[in-house]
Design a protein around this motif. Structure first.
Motif, PDB file in Angstrom:
ATOM      1  N   ALA A 233      28.214  32.261  40.803  1.00  0.00           N
ATOM      2  CA  ALA A 233      29.403  31.920  40.019  1.00  0.00           C
ATOM      3  C   ALA A 233      29.213  32.245  38.541  1.00  0.00           C
ATOM      4  CB  ALA A 233      29.731  30.441  40.200  1.00  0.00           C
ATOM      5  N   PRO A 237      32.062  35.218  37.742  1.00  0.00           N
ATOM      6  CA  PRO A 237      33.075  34.139  37.738  1.00  0.00           C
ATOM      7  C   PRO A 237      34.442  34.587  38.228  1.00  0.00           C
ATOM      8  CG  PRO A 237      32.570  34.863  35.499  1.00  0.00           C
ATOM      9  CD  PRO A 237      31.542  35.486  36.383  1.00  0.00           C
ATOM     10  N   VAL A 240      34.784  34.478  42.300  1.00  0.00           N
ATOM     11  CA  VAL A 240      34.602  33.232  43.041  1.00  0.00           C
ATOM     12  C   VAL A 240      35.893  32.854  43.748  1.00  0.00           C
ATOM     13  CG1 VAL A 240      34.141  30.748  42.843  1.00  0.00           C
ATOM     14  CG2 VAL A 240      32.794  32.392  41.508  1.00  0.00           C
ATOM     15  N   THR A 462      35.469  29.369  36.343  1.00  0.00           N
ATOM     16  CA  THR A 462      35.781  29.792  37.701  1.00  0.00           C
ATOM     17  C   THR A 462      36.861  28.892  38.271  1.00  0.00           C
ATOM     18  OG1 THR A 462      34.208  28.290  38.759  1.00  0.00           O
ATOM     19  CG2 THR A 462      33.347  30.418  38.001  1.00  0.00           C
TER      20      THR A 462
END
Length: 538
Positions: A233, A237, A240, A462
């Motif tokens: 993540a 990001p 995700v 995220t």
């Protein structure tokens, strides 16, 4: 987390379970590549790995489920030089039966646990997810069939360097043994060893995501798998999807502190087990809790002094028993089996029952015999299942943990701190302390690991992620869930599982339902909500 594993490879032939240090770059090995500490946005050109077609077929091997399909995905060996050597990752899936929205990738933890055999064994736990996903697991680099690392076998194994108590008492004995272990493990592990660790494993998952045809990574990671998910993540990001981290690992504590916390948590779990055991007339330690706890300590020490011969080529020591106890304490569902195995050991000197726990808490019916590699495939290609080294799981565990930790004490520091560390670990647990300290010391002399996890995996931008923490978890303390959620920032949503055992998905109906609801429908529980013990549920 620091998983609880037997470090005696000869014993792993009888009970290899794919669930829960030896980066050892000795003379002649390349140094860890710079990409470990590189900025996550400074990414190499991986276009040659785009567009690869995943070719699924029935998994080979006796006992493999007929509806499980296997394949491979090719990734760079060295992400700093992706144009050079490659390696293959073993992957497996149960196909979606409902309306498919993509794949959900599983990591069962360890580190060092091979995902393909674990999915084969425990796939029924995830069948509800096939309503919307292909359920996919993989053997990470250095693990299982994916270029497995090893430290050799027998008494000359690198993992046997701390088998006797004297090694932990005298730095003059300890330090040369650690250096020898480094050379032995480097010799047996091959070119993947300098490129093992969570930063590279997370990059592998992104190559896998693209090969599977998914725009986003949907992910369910257990224990160490939570560390892998968090690192992914931080690196990607914008990729995700729906991510669940169950049994949340620490991202900041050094291995030395993790070891103390794990030893303390395991001791609490052992005391709970003993308290449960003494209520049964069949408990091998009697009916007095204090006397029973002392009996466990005496049993461990007696086996260290006088190991028990086995039919598997290596004697069964007290430290092997400690590893088996740690696995058996993961879940209360295992306690009756553990009690019977201990009775078998103490009453008739038969270690076969506890050997079933030494490899991961359960004795799996292996679809293949284990043998030492001979010849083998070309570097980077998948190895055959029967050629996975018997010590792969503990060797990979330590390689990955060391690669993920930037702290490297020098000889002077080890000499100065050894007695203090030993006292701290023994205080945390008279049973598990030595075992945990040995795991940590095996990182001595390795090159500095990555500082990316400690410095960069924080304040994530995220979509919301679900973090599950279990109050009675003996391996990943609940406080790690709270601390990691705070570190990850507003993306983290915490589900408080007020139960026992390591992770919640497989032991709590409430957690199982809430995780599935999120992965399948995007329905998140409010942050801070809880699941009570199953017996209290409606």
């Amino acid at each position: 987390m620091l998983a609880k594993l037997s470090t005696r490879p000869g014993l792993r032939r009888c009970a290899l379970a794919a669930t829960a240090a030896l980066t050892l770059m000795g003379a002649g090995l390349p140094t860890i590549t710079a990409n470990r500490n590189a900025d996550a946005d400074d990414r190499p050109d991986l276009s040659r790995f785009d567009g690869q077609k995943v070719v699924w077929s029935a998994c080979k091997g006796d006992g493999m489920p007929k509806d499980l399909q296997c394949a491979k995905v090719t990734v760079p060996l060295d992400y700093a030089h992706p144009e050079k050597a490659t390696l293959d990752l073993a992957i497996a899936r149960y196909r979606a039966t409902g309306h498919k929205r993509g794949s959900v990738v599983l990591d069962f933890g360890g580190p060092g646990g091979a995902g393909v055999p674990e999915l084969a064994h425990s796939g029924k736990e995830f069948m509800d997810l096939t309503d919307g996903y292909d359920v996919v697991a993989f053997d990470p680099r250095g693990v299982g069939r994916s270029s497995p690392v090893s430290c050799g076998s027998g008494q000359d194994s690198g993992l046997a360097s701390l088998d006797d108590d004297a090694a932990l008492a005298d730095p003059r004995t300890l330090l040369p043994r650690l250096k020898k272990a480094a050379a032995v493990c480097a010799e047996h592990s091959g070119p993947v060893l300098p490129h093992i660790g969570t930063v590279d494993a997370a990059r592998d998952m992104d190559v896998m995501r693209r090969a599977l045809g998914d725009k986003k990574l949907n992910y369910l990671g257990f224990s160490y798998g939570s560390r892998l998910g968090a690192v992914y993540a931080a690196q990607y990001p914008d990729k995700v999807g729906r991510m669940v981290l169950d049994g949340v690992d620490t991202l900041t504590e050094p291995l030395s502190e993790q070891g103390v916390a794990s030893a303390r948590g395991q001791q609490v779990a052992l005391d709970d087990f003993v308290g449960w055991c003494v209520k049964d007339i069949a408990c091998p330690f009697g009916q007095d809790p204090r006397v029973a706890r002392e009996a466990v300590v005496r049993l461990v020490r007696s086996l260290d002094e006088d190991p028990l011969p086995t039919d598997f080529g290596a004697d069964f020591t007290g430290q092997d028993l400690v590893g088996a106890l740690g696995q058996g304490l993961y879940s209360k569902e295992l306690w009756p089996l553990l009690e019977r195995a201990l009775a078998q050991l103490t009453e008739s000197g038969d270690a076969s029952g506890v050997l079933g726990f030494a490899g991961g808490g359960i004795a799996l019916p292996l679809p293949f015999p284990l043998r030492s590699p001979g010849g083998g495939p070309s570097p980077g290609a998948l190895v055959d299942a029967e050629d996975v080294p018997p010590d792969n799981l503990p060797a990979a565990l330590m390689a990955i943990n060391c690669a993920d930790d930037p702290d490297r004490p020098n000889a002077r520091q080890v000499t100065a701190d050894l007695q203090r560390l030993r006292a701290a670990y023994d205080k945390a647990s008279p049973v598990f302390g030595r075992y945990r300290l040995a795991e940590v010391l095996m990182c001595y002399g390795r090159p500095k690991g990555t500082d990316f996890i400690r410095d960069e995996v924080k304040d994530l931008s995220t979509p919301k992620m679900l973090l599950v923490g279990t109050r009675g978890d003996p391996a990943t303390p609940y406080r790690w869930t709270v601390e990691t959620a705070k570190r990850l920032g507003s993306s983290a949503v915490v589900l408080d599982n007020r139960g026992e055992g390591h992770t919640g998905y497989g032991s709590s109906k409430c957690v199982h339902r809430k995780v599935d609801d999120f992965l399948l429908y995007g329905s998140l529980p409010p942050s801070g909500s809880s699941c009570g013990p199953d017996e209290d549920a409606d």
